[in-house]
Write a protein that holds these residues in place. Structure first.
Motif, PDB file in Angstrom:
ATOM      1  N   MET A   1       0.837  -1.201   0.000  1.00  0.00           N
ATOM      2  CA  MET A   1       0.000   0.000   0.000  1.00  0.00           C
ATOM      3  C   MET A   1       0.878   1.259   0.000  1.00  0.00           C
ATOM      4  SD  MET A   1      -2.584   1.378   2.973  1.00  0.00           S
ATOM      5  CE  MET A   1      -3.537  -0.141   2.999  1.00  0.00           C
TER       6      MET A   1
ATOM      7  N   THR B   1       2.044   5.041   0.790  1.00  0.00           N
ATOM      8  CA  THR B   1       1.856   5.918   1.946  1.00  0.00           C
ATOM      9  C   THR B   1       0.785   6.965   1.650  1.00  0.00           C
ATOM     10  OG1 THR B   1       4.156   5.614   2.606  1.00  0.00           O
ATOM     11  CG2 THR B   1       2.997   7.515   3.517  1.00  0.00           C
TER      12      THR B   1
ATOM     13  N   GLU C   1      -1.949   8.316  -1.410  1.00  0.00           N
ATOM     14  CA  GLU C   1      -2.624   8.071  -2.673  1.00  0.00           C
ATOM     15  C   GLU C   1      -3.588   9.222  -2.937  1.00  0.00           C
ATOM     16  OE1 GLU C   1      -2.883   5.556  -5.978  1.00  0.00           O
ATOM     17  OE2 GLU C   1      -1.903   4.914  -4.137  1.00  0.00           O
TER      18      GLU C   1
ATOM     19  N   ASP D   1       5.269   6.433  -2.278  1.00  0.00           N
ATOM     20  CA  ASP D   1       5.621   5.274  -1.462  1.00  0.00           C
ATOM     21  C   ASP D   1       6.664   5.636  -0.419  1.00  0.00           C
ATOM     22  OD1 ASP D   1       3.995   3.293  -2.785  1.00  0.00           O
ATOM     23  OD2 ASP D   1       5.402   3.375  -4.467  1.00  0.00           O
ATOM     24  N   SER D   2       6.836   4.762   0.546  1.00  0.00           N
ATOM     25  CA  SER D   2       7.886   4.929   1.548  1.00  0.00           C
ATOM     26  C   SER D   2       9.232   5.062   0.858  1.00  0.00           C
ATOM     27  CB  SER D   2       7.896   3.724   2.485  1.00  0.00           C
ATOM     28  OG  SER D   2       8.945   3.809   3.407  1.00  0.00           O
TER      29      SER D   2
ATOM     30  N   LEU E   1      -4.126   8.528   3.189  1.00  0.00           N
ATOM     31  CA  LEU E   1      -2.850   8.439   3.888  1.00  0.00           C
ATOM     32  C   LEU E   1      -2.831   7.128   4.647  1.00  0.00           C
ATOM     33  CD1 LEU E   1      -0.184   9.880   4.648  1.00  0.00           C
ATOM     34  CD2 LEU E   1      -1.365  10.764   6.676  1.00  0.00           C
ATOM     35  N   ASN E   2      -1.928   6.246   4.247  1.00  0.00           N
ATOM     36  CA  ASN E   2      -1.873   4.890   4.818  1.00  0.00           C
ATOM     37  C   ASN E   2      -3.248   4.223   4.828  1.00  0.00           C
ATOM     38  OD1 ASN E   2       0.859   5.038   5.188  1.00  0.00           O
ATOM     39  ND2 ASN E   2       0.773   5.381   7.382  1.00  0.00           N
ATOM     40  N   GLY E   3      -3.974   4.407   3.726  1.00  0.00           N
ATOM     41  CA  GLY E   3      -5.260   3.745   3.542  1.00  0.00           C
ATOM     42  C   GLY E   3      -6.457   4.466   4.122  1.00  0.00           C
ATOM     43  N   GLU E   4      -6.230   5.555   4.898  1.00  0.00           N
ATOM     44  CA  GLU E   4      -7.337   6.307   5.482  1.00  0.00           C
ATOM     45  C   GLU E   4      -7.732   7.457   4.563  1.00  0.00           C
ATOM     46  OE1 GLU E   4      -7.681   6.414  10.046  1.00  0.00           O
ATOM     47  OE2 GLU E   4      -5.604   6.949   9.627  1.00  0.00           O
TER      48      GLU E   4
ATOM     49  N   LYS F   1       3.986  10.742   9.040  1.00  0.00           N
ATOM     50  CA  LYS F   1       4.008   9.641   8.082  1.00  0.00           C
ATOM     51  C   LYS F   1       4.445  10.138   6.707  1.00  0.00           C
ATOM     52  CE  LYS F   1       0.153   7.577  10.596  1.00  0.00           C
ATOM     53  NZ  LYS F   1      -1.321   7.355  10.585  1.00  0.00           N
TER      54      LYS F   1
END
Length: 250
Positions: A1, A3, A5, A29-30, A64-67, A168
């Motif tokens: 995933m 970081t 999107e 991405d990270s 952000l991180n899927g949220e 993050k």
């Protein structure tokens, strides 16, 4: 995933006004250091500020991180912003406050209302602030007021303040525009090194193309709110820059 999107982000400030962003998508991405380049008025700063909703997008989504940041209410957004360190063009420091207090203000989102009002920071936050000030070369300036600092020193305070959030991602909005070339390069190098050390990806709006190419590994090119390029820095050539900037002289 990824970081960060961003999906089909669009904004216009009023119904009859022009579109500022026209369907921007990107994925960070990270370990990435993204540079956003383009002529003045391309929408670079607006894109950065839409991600943490300092500017509200008209449509589209930010994860952000899927949220889903764009779907959050005020309370949840306040908590999510703790994970988005912001470094501003004009430093955004409180001039009458000390360097130490400005750095510690990056922890306000982690304190309750009462402790925030009285600025009652835990000892671990104070230790971390001192560590970061030493890391950015300002350990001798802890008790100096922000308005006593040079531009480069102020931006270093801004870097430390963003990093004390334990972000993050770092959102960086024109960090060098008011600095001379030597200090600008030093500031970019500091952001790059510290982001790598802490494994925090960076999304940086920057007007200086040479600095963008020197420090990034990925470039987004905007022109009039449209994404004209999205690729690795090594893929950027003269033709790419001519397309992004059209007739503007670099």
């Amino acid at each position: 995933m990824a970081t960060l999107e961003v999906k089909d982000l669009r904004i216009r400030y009023n119904r009859s006004g022009p579109s500022i962003l026209k369907g921007i998508s990107l994925s960070v991405d990270s370990g990435d250091f993204f540079a956003i380049i383009g002529p003045s008025g391309a929408g670079k700063s607006t894109l950065i500020r839409c991600i943490n909703r300092l500017v509200e997008p008209t449509s589209g989504e930010v994860f952000l991180n899927g949220e889903n940041i764009t779907a959050m209410g005020a309370r949840k957004l306040r908590m999510a912003r703790r994970g988005m360190g912001m470094i501003f063009q004009e430093f955004n420091l409180v001039e009458r406050m000390t360097v130490m207090d400005n750095v510690l203000s990056g922890r306000l989102g982690y304190l309750g209302t009462f402790k925030s009002f009285l600025r009652l920071y835990p000892k671990k936050d104070i230790r971390r602030a001192l560590e970061l000030l030493d890391r950015v070369g300002l350990s001798d300036f802890v008790d100096k007021r922000a308005d006593e600092l040079s531009g480069g020193q102020r931006q270093r305070v801004g870097i430390a303040r963003a990093l004390i959030q334990d972000p993050k991602i770092l959102l960086v909005d024109e960090p060098t525009s008011s600095l001379d070339p030597k200090i600008a390069r030093e500031v970019m190098a500091m952001i790059k090194v510290m982001s790598e050390e802490l494994n925090v990806p960076v999304l940086c709006n920057i007007h200086d193309v040479q600095l963008a190419l020197e420090f990034s590994n990925h470039v987004i090119g905007l022109q009039d709110g449209v994404k004209k390029f999205d690729g690795l820095t090594e893929q950027v050539d003269k033709g790419t820059l001519e397309e992004i900037y059209s007739m503007e002289i670099l």
